[in-house]
Design an enzyme around this catalytic site. Structure first.
Site, mmCIF file in Angstrom:
data_model
loop_
_atom_site.group_PDB
_atom_site.id
_atom_site.type_symbol
_atom_site.label_atom_id
_atom_site.label_comp_id
_atom_site.label_asym_id
_atom_site.label_seq_id
_atom_site.Cartn_x
_atom_site.Cartn_y
_atom_site.Cartn_z
ATOM 1 C CG LEU A 57 8.100 -0.778 6.300
ATOM 2 C CD1 LEU A 57 8.537 -1.233 7.185
ATOM 3 C CD2 LEU A 57 6.145 -0.017 6.711
ATOM 4 C CB THR A 95 -0.873 0.304 1.431
ATOM 5 O OG1 THR A 95 -0.064 -0.377 3.125
ATOM 6 C CG2 THR A 95 -1.873 -1.327 1.170
ATOM 7 C CB VAL A 100 0.201 5.736 3.355
ATOM 8 C CG1 VAL A 100 0.875 6.215 4.786
ATOM 9 C CG2 VAL A 100 -0.330 6.521 2.751
ATOM 10 C CB CYS A 101 2.537 0.852 4.374
ATOM 11 S SG CYS A 101 0.644 0.628 5.044
ATOM 12 C CB THR A 102 5.543 1.565 -0.220
ATOM 13 O OG1 THR A 102 4.650 0.639 -0.587
ATOM 14 C CG2 THR A 102 6.890 1.925 -1.107
#
Ligand code: BEZ
Length: 210
Positions: A49, A42, A44-46
């Protein structure tokens, strides 16, 4: 289980992208940032991280170990990590917990059913060397966190532990700090022999010790 500041961070065993870990043994006497994201692959998560991976030197300088978590599998984490490295320019260099059975997510109350009943929210736990929880943050899925703010709080916590000072509004590293109220003036005189700016008896400002 609701976890509050000062609580012992629960121990757990989990599969991660760096193998099986026992959390407390893995962490040993370091600080830790344990954070969840809602879903692999996804956007935003990318970005989160990747940014966290780019902070490796900043974490190491503060004796902090980072560890991520979602309810995806380790296999998915490893596959997604390729995308993170390619798009964000930083390869994930800390373990990501695969928690498809939600064991750790439930232990740390990372699923908020009225927001989403299957995915973890964006939780952050800063845990100190004695395994005490020192910061909790909860962000919605649609808002990426500010990892610089997490570092800022860790800097503040470490200053408090070492020098008995607190940090004022919008403090950043190097700004003046405040002698904590638990330290009386006699103790303060020992600790801060160059004195302080006493704006009120309860508001004693000193340069940041280092
Ligand atoms: C994201 O990482 O972009 C995302 C994940 C879950 C819900 C909404 C956004």
């Amino acid at each position: 289980m609701t976890l509050r500041l000062g609580d012992l961070a629960p121990d757990f065993n989990a599969a991660t992208t760096q193998g099986l870990i026992d959390f407390h043994s893995w962490k040993t006497d370091s600080w830790a940032v344990l954070f969840s994201h809602p879903k692999d692959f996804t956007p935003v998560c990318t970005t989160e991280l990747g940014y966290a991976a780019g902070l490796a030197e900043q974490f190491a300088a503060r004796n902090v170990k980072a560890i991520g978590l979602s309810v995806d599998s380790v296999t998915d984490h490893l596959s997604w990590a390729v995308d993170i490295a390619e798009t964000q320019g930083h390869a994930v260099n800390f373990p990501m917990i695969g928690d498809p059975d939600r064991v750790v997510a439930d232990l740390y109350d990372m699923i908020h059913p009225n927001a989403n009943d299957t995915l973890t929210v964006r939780s952050v736990f800063v845990i100190d060397p004695a395994n005490k929880i020192r910061l909790t943050l909860t962000y919605p899925a649609s808002t990426g966190r500010n990892f610089d703010e997490i570092l800022r709080v860790i800097d503040s916590l470490q200053l408090t532990d070492t020098y008995k000072v607190a940090t004022p509004v919008n403090w950043t590293n190097g700004d003046d700090v405040i002698i904590i109220p638990a330290i009386d003036n006699d103790q303060a005189a020992q600790m801060f022999p160059d004195g302080w700016d006493e704006q009120r008896p309860y508001l004693r400002v000193v340069p940041q010790p280092s």
